[in-house]
Design a protein around this motif. Structure first.
Motif, PDB file in Angstrom:
ATOM      1  N   ILE A   1       3.639   1.549  -1.596  1.00  0.00           N
ATOM      2  CA  ILE A   1       4.047   1.729  -2.994  1.00  0.00           C
ATOM      3  C   ILE A   1       2.939   2.423  -3.782  1.00  0.00           C
ATOM      4  O   ILE A   1       3.191   3.247  -4.652  1.00  0.00           O
ATOM      5  CB  ILE A   1       4.379   0.352  -3.636  1.00  0.00           C
ATOM      6  CG1 ILE A   1       5.609  -0.243  -2.970  1.00  0.00           C
ATOM      7  CG2 ILE A   1       4.614   0.486  -5.147  1.00  0.00           C
ATOM      8  CD1 ILE A   1       5.859  -1.700  -3.327  1.00  0.00           C
ATOM      9  N   GLY A   2       1.688   2.102  -3.437  1.00  0.00           N
ATOM     10  CA  GLY A   2       0.556   2.652  -4.187  1.00  0.00           C
ATOM     11  C   GLY A   2       0.124   4.049  -3.773  1.00  0.00           C
ATOM     12  O   GLY A   2      -0.835   4.588  -4.330  1.00  0.00           O
ATOM     13  N   GLN A   3       0.807   4.659  -2.789  1.00  0.00           N
ATOM     14  CA  GLN A   3       0.366   5.981  -2.304  1.00  0.00           C
ATOM     15  C   GLN A   3       0.835   7.115  -3.212  1.00  0.00           C
ATOM     16  O   GLN A   3       1.954   7.095  -3.710  1.00  0.00           O
ATOM     17  CB  GLN A   3       0.913   6.224  -0.890  1.00  0.00           C
ATOM     18  CG  GLN A   3       0.327   5.309   0.155  1.00  0.00           C
ATOM     19  CD  GLN A   3      -1.181   5.331   0.201  1.00  0.00           C
ATOM     20  OE1 GLN A   3      -1.798   6.374   0.370  1.00  0.00           O
ATOM     21  NE2 GLN A   3      -1.802   4.172   0.022  1.00  0.00           N
TER      22      GLN A   3
ATOM     23  N   LEU B   1       0.827  -1.214   0.000  1.00  0.00           N
ATOM     24  CA  LEU B   1       0.000   0.000   0.000  1.00  0.00           C
ATOM     25  C   LEU B   1       0.858   1.261   0.000  1.00  0.00           C
ATOM     26  O   LEU B   1       0.449   2.283  -0.561  1.00  0.00           O
ATOM     27  CB  LEU B   1      -0.987  -0.001   1.171  1.00  0.00           C
ATOM     28  CG  LEU B   1      -2.337  -0.510   0.682  1.00  0.00           C
ATOM     29  CD1 LEU B   1      -2.414  -2.003   0.740  1.00  0.00           C
ATOM     30  CD2 LEU B   1      -3.462   0.136   1.407  1.00  0.00           C
TER      31      LEU B   1
END
Lengths: 500, 111
Positions: free
Chosen positions: A297-299, A295
């Motif tokens: 990485i996805g921010q 998560l």
């Protein structure tokens, strides 16, 4: 009385600030800073008198508070509480200097902001120093109030919603813990006479079913606080809405109450239940490590990124605690300390970046390396510490956690190691986007760090580097307590294996 | 020396623009033995898809569950608020209903 005096210093400072007119913001800030520095110095002097090889609590004090219920105002320090209080009192002045203008734009005055910070500091000292379970609970719950007002009153975005979410999650956990505290209190009355003394409660003979229920009451409260997957969703919202300084105290210190509580209360009071639930907790820890990392990485938001990296790091800490080895326990405790500083550095520097750019979106920070080299380099070092680069403090603790876990749970340790690879992604990708490449429009004339900002971040970076090269002073304090925690709970380190 | 001589003789006239019509092996060699393609196909793209899925899952499922509990409590409170009409007859009715429920529960317990 030493701990009471040190704990009362910030409260006294808050009372004195209360006498100043709220228009005198500079005086208020100076008084808050002076108080926090005095507290840090006083505790550092006390810490130097701590005898690392002496077992049990030191600087003990106990006064009868509510004798009818066997409640005492009892404080004491062991290696773990010492290191965590030291981290707390060092971070508060850093937060005050770094966030000199954070109270501006809040719902209330700067005076209220700093009074809340100092009250919170007293609570932080109290919660780590309490040796009476009821007193711990009082501090555990009371510290929610200043944090609630700091997020709701001075934060950004949907701050009220985030503050309420934080409060409800924490109160729910606190309620479960209260039920367990009442349960263990009733059992103590049947066996040794009503008491909340942690050492006496640890001698109780509790049947396994009851112990499991009592353990869960404490553990869920601490797993929310830490936070552990899937009880984590309050943290990213709170971190995104709070000011950077409040986020430092929230993630750096308050969340450590959860992992501290797992060692001090869950393992010490309920060793058999700890053993029963260990496989489940190890699994949740590994999920937290990987889930938090993915998560992160996805921010797209820098504060969200730091929040999710912390969920991954808390997975490592819990993994080390419930590996039930002395190495794992020492590593986890050192991890708490190191994480406090690496997260503080990241949040403080992210705060500097956001203040300059008026945005928290990572994509808005392109090319800072050319425009603001000192800001970029310090952020880079903080990021490298977060991904546990050898030579920086987090590496030592992460290594100890993984080695300590591997001796008992090799599969969990191997899966946890993937978290390190993902850490490289969640740190280096934002570093590449924010610091390198062409300068994003609007960033061309951003100013580099001011003298005040450098003074705030320098000691944090110094601690990160110093403990990376020489962690012995911290480990000397932590190790004896970790050994006592593991052996008192009836565990022993697995015998070393290997070929000739 | 012989090998170098052969290579010079064979490749002395290097075209300025790389030829398009080449063997599959040359194409693979030009793409760095497909290392990047393999990494992208096996690790990067699935990793990106997993990350995007987890971001949606965290918001929709885990946080969504918490939000739905909050919505249920808010909705239930809103509905229950409607029972406060301000009429004495309405409150009297609820008192009678409560008393009956109490009597019923005592009766059931003492059976």
């Amino acid at each position: 009385m030493t701990l009471t005096i040190i704990g009362a210093l910030p409260l006294l400072g808050a009372l004195l600030i209360g006498t100043v007119k709220k228009e005198q913001t500079t005086v208020v800030k100076q008084m808050a800073l002076l108080t926090s520095i005095l507290t840090a110095v006083a505790f550092a002097i006390t810490a130097m008198r701590f005898e690392v090889d002496r077992p049990g609590f030191q600087f003990v004090e106990s006064h009868s508070w509510l004798p009818t219920f066997g409640i005492n105002y009892a404080l004491g320090l062991d290696g773990i509480s010492l290191i965590l209080i030291l981290m707390s009192v060092l971070l508060v002045p850093v937060v005050i200097i770094a966030g000199w203008h954070e109270s501006e734009g809040g719902r209330w005055s700067a005076k209220t902001f700093y009074v809340l910070i100092l009250i919170l500091e007293t609570m932080m000292i109290g919660v780590f120093a309490a040796t009476d379970v009821f007193l711990f609970y009082v501090f555990f719950e009371a510290m929610l109030i200043p944090v609630y007002f700091l997020i709701g009153g001075y934060g950004v975005g949907e701050r009220s919603q985030a503050a309420i979410k934080f409060l409800l999650y924490s109160l729910f956990g606190g309620l479960l813990m209260l039920a367990s505290i009442i349960g263990i209190y009733v059992i103590s009355g049947n066996q040794i006479g009503h008491t909340f003394d942690i050492d006496k409660l640890a001698t109780l003979q509790i049947d396994s079913l009851t112990q499991n229920f009592l353990f869960l009451g404490f553990f869920i409260a601490f797993a929310i606080k830490a936070p552990l997957w899937p009880l984590h969703t309050w943290l990213p919202d709170a971190a995104k809405s709070a000011t950077p300084g409040t986020s430092v105290l929230l993630l750096g210190v308050l969340d450590k109450v959860g992992t501290f509580g797992m060692i001090r209360y869950c393992i010490k009071l309920f060793p058999d239940a700890s053993k029963t639930f260990t496989p489940m907790i190890i699994t949740l820890s590994v999920i937290s490590i990987l889930y938090g990392a993915f998560l992160a990485i996805g921010q797209k938001d820098i504060k969200g990124l730091i929040a999710f990296t912390s969920i991954s790091h808390f997975g490592f800490i819990t993994l080390g605690i419930f590996a039930m080895t002395t190495q794992g326990n020492s590593g986890a405790t050192l991890y708490m300390f190191n994480h406090g500083f690496s997260t503080a550095a990241l949040f403080i520097l992210a705060g500097y970046m956001m203040r300059r750019r008026n945005s928290s979106t990572i994509a808005d920070f392109g090319g800072l390396q050319r425009v603001t080299p000192i800001l970029a380099w310090t952020f880079f070092i903080a990021g490298l510490s977060s991904l546990a680069l050898p030579g920086l403090s987090s590496f030592v603790s992460e290594f100890l956690v993984l080695v300590g876990t591997y001796t008992r749970y090799p599969v969990a340790a191997i899966l946890g190691t993937f978290g390190i690879i993902l850490a490289a992604l969640y740190i280096l990708i934002p570093v590449q986007k924010a610091l390198h490449g062409p300068t994003t429009a609007g960033n061309e004339y951003l100013p580099d760090l001011t003298r005040r900002e450098k003074i705030a971040i320098a000691p944090v970076i110094a601690i990160i580097i110093a403990l990376g090269f020489y962690p012995k002073p911290a480990l000397d304090v932590i190790n004896p307590t970790s050994v006592t925690t593991i052996t008192d709970a009836g565990f022993s380190d697995p015998a070393p294996t290997g070929g000739k | 020396m012989i090998g170098v001589s052969i290579a010079i003789l064979k490749y002395r006239a290097v075209p300025a623009v790389a030829p398009e019509e080449v063997s599959i092996f040359t194409k693979i060699a030009r793409r760095d033995l497909l290392q990047d393609d393999v990494n992208e196909a096996l690790l990067m793209r699935p990793g990106q898809r997993l990350t995007n899925f987890l971001v949606r899952f965290d918001y929709g499922a885990i946080d969504g569950l918490v939000r739905s509990v909050a919505r249920t409590v808010t909705g239930a409170s809103r509905e229950m608020r409607l029972t406060q009409t301000g009429y004495v007859r309405s409150y009297a009715f609820w008192i009678v209903l409560g008393a009956l429920a109490l009597l019923l529960s005592i009766f059931v317990v003492t059976l």
